[in-house]
Write a protein that holds these residues in place. Structure first.
Motif, mmCIF file in Angstrom:
data_model
loop_
_atom_site.group_PDB
_atom_site.id
_atom_site.type_symbol
_atom_site.label_atom_id
_atom_site.label_comp_id
_atom_site.label_asym_id
_atom_site.label_seq_id
_atom_site.Cartn_x
_atom_site.Cartn_y
_atom_site.Cartn_z
ATOM 1 N N ASP A 39 5.018 -74.073 76.782
ATOM 2 C CA ASP A 39 5.328 -74.386 75.383
ATOM 3 C C ASP A 39 5.717 -73.124 74.615
ATOM 4 N N ARG A 40 4.999 -72.018 74.883
ATOM 5 C CA ARG A 40 5.304 -70.753 74.195
ATOM 6 C C ARG A 40 6.711 -70.275 74.555
ATOM 7 N N ALA A 41 7.069 -70.413 75.845
ATOM 8 C CA ALA A 41 8.408 -70.009 76.271
ATOM 9 C C ALA A 41 9.480 -70.818 75.558
ATOM 10 N N GLU A 42 9.232 -72.122 75.368
ATOM 11 C CA GLU A 42 10.226 -72.954 74.689
ATOM 12 C C GLU A 42 10.375 -72.543 73.225
ATOM 13 N N ARG A 43 9.262 -72.169 72.596
ATOM 14 C CA ARG A 43 9.362 -71.721 71.203
ATOM 15 C C ARG A 43 10.148 -70.411 71.106
ATOM 16 N N GLN A 92 20.394 -59.245 70.464
ATOM 17 C CA GLN A 92 19.069 -59.650 70.001
ATOM 18 C C GLN A 92 18.689 -61.011 70.576
ATOM 19 N N SER A 93 19.644 -61.927 70.622
ATOM 20 C CA SER A 93 19.392 -63.252 71.202
ATOM 21 C C SER A 93 19.102 -63.140 72.697
ATOM 22 N N ILE A 94 19.846 -62.258 73.408
ATOM 23 C CA ILE A 94 19.657 -62.120 74.853
ATOM 24 C C ILE A 94 18.276 -61.547 75.147
ATOM 25 N N ARG A 95 17.858 -60.521 74.393
ATOM 26 C CA ARG A 95 16.540 -59.926 74.633
ATOM 27 C C ARG A 95 15.422 -60.945 74.367
ATOM 28 N N THR A 96 15.577 -61.776 73.353
ATOM 29 C CA THR A 96 14.567 -62.807 73.073
ATOM 30 C C THR A 96 14.528 -63.848 74.189
ATOM 31 N N THR A 97 15.709 -64.204 74.723
ATOM 32 C CA THR A 97 15.758 -65.143 75.855
ATOM 33 C C THR A 97 15.078 -64.524 77.071
ATOM 34 N N ALA A 98 15.290 -63.219 77.285
ATOM 35 C CA ALA A 98 14.628 -62.545 78.406
ATOM 36 C C ALA A 98 13.105 -62.614 78.244
ATOM 37 N N GLN A 99 12.636 -62.500 77.007
ATOM 38 C CA GLN A 99 11.195 -62.629 76.765
ATOM 39 C C GLN A 99 10.726 -64.039 77.125
ATOM 40 N N ALA A 100 11.524 -65.053 76.783
ATOM 41 C CA ALA A 100 11.171 -66.435 77.125
ATOM 42 C C ALA A 100 11.094 -66.605 78.636
ATOM 43 N N ILE A 101 12.021 -65.988 79.359
ATOM 44 C CA ILE A 101 12.036 -66.114 80.816
ATOM 45 C C ILE A 101 10.787 -65.471 81.420
ATOM 46 N N ARG A 102 10.382 -64.318 80.911
ATOM 47 C CA ARG A 102 9.146 -63.717 81.402
ATOM 48 C C ARG A 102 7.938 -64.631 81.130
ATOM 49 N N THR A 103 7.994 -65.352 80.009
ATOM 50 C CA THR A 103 6.899 -66.282 79.694
ATOM 51 C C THR A 103 6.923 -67.485 80.627
ATOM 52 N N TYR A 104 8.151 -67.922 81.018
ATOM 53 C CA TYR A 104 8.221 -68.950 82.066
ATOM 54 C C TYR A 104 7.511 -68.463 83.326
ATOM 55 N N GLY A 105 7.690 -67.177 83.624
ATOM 56 C CA GLY A 105 7.029 -66.604 84.786
ATOM 57 C C GLY A 105 5.516 -66.643 84.665
ATOM 58 N N SER A 106 5.014 -66.400 83.455
ATOM 59 C CA SER A 106 3.560 -66.478 83.245
ATOM 60 C C SER A 106 3.056 -67.902 83.463
ATOM 61 N N ALA A 107 3.853 -68.885 83.017
ATOM 62 C CA ALA A 107 3.483 -70.288 83.239
ATOM 63 C C ALA A 107 3.439 -70.592 84.727
#
Length: 789
Positions: free
Chosen positions: A131-135, A147-162
């Protein structure tokens, strides 16, 4: 974007390759991204699943490297790459979380409380990270450029945590639950061992976590081992391996072994290799073959013979069949003229000559002229066992023990009450529209539960569970237009007639099922009813399903082959009611009325006087739609009624038809009384069910569950029982469950029938009410309150 994640990553890689790099900085950025994406194939277990969090870390690094292309004329390609990678990683993370959820559901019972809590916690953490990655991705969509790409990269790392949390849950489960191997084919072909026989080992292996590679082997007679290749998906696989049997008697051990302890996965969550610390888990299944034509499990569980001896003994029989020269599959252990191999194919008991206890041996039933089913005691569902129909019918007697009616087994060879046998393949032997037996149920299938219904009622909890319920009893079916039944379509001229699935048969009505006599049966099952009402309470002013309620009730009873005719007689004005004298006094010259009936409330004595005054045709039963019951007029009373009637009652009947009530109440004070002013009867549906309920009492329906001597104290089906003066009270001791909505929650009920309490009955398919089997066991037209009195 269509396709599995591995394909989306390949498309992203192709787009990276197509970047033009006019500068060394852009060339270096493309190489950094390409090198990280190139490494990803090692992380995929299959086209969707990734086995390590580091795949997401590398994806995020690849996207950050590509931010150097922001501001160039290749921004469209850059946006496509970012979307492809993020979508692929989203799908992979979701799949592994689903895997963990599935594995937990499949194994929860085996984990123990501590492990269960740990697994649940990791799965919950995985969901939260997802859920955090989707937000975070949602925030990225509101930004632009690097800026958008770096934020997406952060989401992908959070997918990894999931994914890491989900895979941790899977590993915890895998420590407790390993692979399981089963055989789906255990046939034992007949052979004597003189020549090799081709045999195929067929089975499957399941592993809820899908984490560990599983090797499966078969060892034949401890001296030959072969590998069994697996084919299948992530958690389930099958094998089908041909082998040669060189001996007659063979023991084959199938062994499924997971990865040995100490083996390493390709990558670990910390970037290095991961060593599994769990002990290697194994699952074993043994197949025993002796060439006698019977599977080893059948011999062990059914016949009791030796699965490693082709000519062995069945211990439960009186003789020793071992070494008699007949292999086990060709023995007739129970003497029913069926060899064991045939009994296995039919599903009959090879150790019981009459599997379904219907009075016909198993070997007789499938053959002409019988052609009945040896597993179904009542092939045509008419309430008579097949043996009863062919070899003689014994009258059933109801014996009372401890206040309950006990089930009486039918001895089909004891006495014949019919000159000719009935047809076990035809529920209506003589074709007069009435079924042969006492009570039958249409389309009930294997009818053990119907034949034994009375016995099940006395089991301590009534009718409950799939093996006792007869859910078909609430249904209806189409019958011939000339047979008993009702037109439920309400369509003018429609010839579609239906009957309840429950049929009250000719033997119940003391009629010969081999002699067509529909007119005589119609007379035995018919009741004419004179209907009066106190003004303002005309039942024809009330409708249900578009019909006046009396017409609907007539159709409802007709579904059971019961013919009611309502004769609307008169509306009684208030003056006509209050002019009726209820207490006379005598002077020296003549009688004088001392008390007259008052309204609105009426007690049983007053209702009795109204019935005497206005019941014009005593060859018919009397029905009155009155006001309400009241105890205000205490004198005079009807001693067998008023002390037992509670204020607020919705309906009354002269008696219930039970032996106890009919014996005490030799002359009923009234017939059917509906107290129309009671608030519950504002509902047309409740008015209809109440009227059907009270008429049911008039027809002796439903007293079998009543309590006390002669079943004198009424019990509502599936509900409470009346109790006065130490008699009755408590609850119905023989409730009858049905599942009105098979396969859906909330469908099972035991207070669904007409004879349950006023507010409980439920309309079946929104247009009719249903009686239960127990209620109909006692239906009788011989002692109708107010008729011929």
């Amino acid at each position: 974007m269509d396709g599995p994640p591995v394909m989306l990553k390949a498309q992203a890689m192709e787009q990276v390759e197509n970047f033009s790099t006019p500068s060394t900085d852009l060339e270096a950025a493309r190489e950094r991204a390409r090198s990280r994406l190139n490494e990803l194939s090692a992380y995929y277990q299959d086209p969707t699943r990734i086995d390590d969090q580091h795949a997401f870390i590398r994806d995020a690094a690849a996207l950050r490297a590509l931010t150097d292309f922001d501001g160039t004329d290749q921004s469209t390609r850059l946006d496509q790459i970012v979307e492809l990678v993020a979508t692929a990683d989203n799908r992979s993370a979701r799949q592994v979380i689903r895997d963990a959820e599935y594995a937990f559901t499949a194994t929860e019972a085996d984990l123990g409380p501590g492990m269960t809590n740990s697994v649940e916690a990791h799965i919950d953490n995985a969901r939260r990270q997802l859920d955090r990655a989707e937000r975070i991705r949602d925030r990225a969509s509101k930004k632009s450029g690097a800026q958008s790409i770096r934020t997406t990269a952060q989401a992908i790392r959070t997918y990894g945590s999931a994914l890491k949390q989900a895979r941790t849950a899977l590993r915890l489960i895998d420590r407790k639950v390993g692979s399981d191997v089963t055989l789906t084919r255990r046939t034992d072909p007949i052979h004597n061992g003189s020549e090799p026989v081709a045999y195929t080992l067929v089975g499957n292996v399941t592993n809820p976590t899908g984490l560990d590679a599983t090797n499966v082997t078969a060892t034949i007679n401890d001296d030959r081992t072969v590998a069994l290749p697996l084919r299948g998906d992530y958690t389930n696989a099958t094998f089908a391996k041909p082998i040669n049997l060189t001996e007659r008697v063979n023991t084959i051990e199938i062994l499924a072994v997971e990865r040995e302890a100490g083996q390493k996965s390709k990558n670990s969550s910390d970037g290095g290799s991961l060593t599994h610390s769990k002990v290697s888990q194994a699952s074993t299944v043994v197949l025993r073959l002796d060439g006698d034509g019977l599977p080893d499990t059948y011999e062990g569980n059914v016949t009791g013979t030796d699965p490693l001896d082709p000519d062995s003994d069945a211990p439960s029989t009186a003789v020793n069949e071992a070494t008699n020269g007949t292999i086990d599959s060709h023995e007739d252990f129970d003497g029913d003229r069926l060899i064991t191999a045939r009994e296995r194919k039919l599903g009959t008991d090879p150790l019981d000559a009459d599997t379904d206890d219907d009075g016909l041996d198993d070997g007789v039933e499938p053959t002409e002229p019988f052609a009945t089913d040896p597993l179904d005691p009542d092939f045509d569902d008419d309430g008579l066992a097949d043996g009863q129909e062919l070899r003689g019918i014994t009258k059933a007697t109801q014996e009372t023990t401890g206040g309950k009616v006990s089930f009486t087994n039918f001895n089909v060879r004891e006495a014949n009450i019919l000159e000719e046998p009935t047809d076990p393949l035809n529920s209506d032997t003589d074709g007069d529209g009435y079924w042969d037996g006492w009570i039958g149920v249409h389309d009930v299938g294997y009818s053990d539960n119907v034949i034994l219904y009375r016995e099940h009622l006395q089991s301590g909890n009534g009718i409950s569970g799939d093996d006792e319920r007869v859910d078909e009893q609430v249904g209806v079916h189409i019958v011939h237009p000339e047979d008993p039944g009702a037109n439920l379509d309400n369509a003018p001229g429609s010839s579609v007639k239906r009957h309840s699935n429950v049929h009250i048969g000719e033997l119940h009505w003391d009629s010969d099922p081999t002699d067509p006599n529909p007119d005589q049966l119609d007379e035995k099952t018919s009741l004419e009813i004179e209907v009066d009402w106190i003004e303002g309470r005309n039942p024809d002013d009330r409708t249900i399903g578009g019909q006046p309620i009396l017409d609907a009730i007539k159709d409802n009873y007709a579904l059971y082959g019961i013919n009611l005719s309502f004769h609307r007689d008169q509306s009684l004005s208030t003056d006509q009611v209050t002019n009726v004298c209820k207490l006379w006094g005598e002077t020296w010259a003549y009688k004088t009325c001392m008390k007259r009936i008052t309204l609105p409330g009426l007690n049983a004595f007053e209702l009795h006087k109204l019935e005497n005054k206005y019941h014009n045709d005593t060859s018919k039963m009397h029905m009155l739609f009155a006001t309400n019951y009241s105890r205000e007029s205490e004198i005079p009373i009807v001693s067998t009624h008023d002390p037992f009637i509670d204020p607020g009652v919705d309906g009354l009947e002269g008696h219930t038809g039970s032996p106890g009530q009919a014996g005490i109440i030799e002359t009923a004070p009234y017939g059917t009384v509906i107290l129309a002013d009671e608030p519950e009867l504002d509902s047309n549906e409740t008015m209809t069910s109440t009227t059907m309920h009270e008429l049911g009492h008039a027809l002796s329906i439903g007293w079998l569950d009543d309590k006390g001597p002669g079943h004198i104290a009424e019990c509502y089906s599936g509900g409470s029982c009346y109790g006065e003066f130490g008699v009755g009270g408590g609850d119905d001791e023989t409730p009858e469950e049905v599942d009105r909505q098979p396969g859906q929650p909330g469908g099972i009920s035991d207070d669904w029938s007409v004879m349950s309490s006023t507010a409980e009955p439920e309309r079946m398919d929104r247009r009719r009410f249903a009686f239960s089997l127990e209620e109909l066991f006692t239906v009788d037209f011989s002692d109708i309150p107010s008729k011929n009195e």
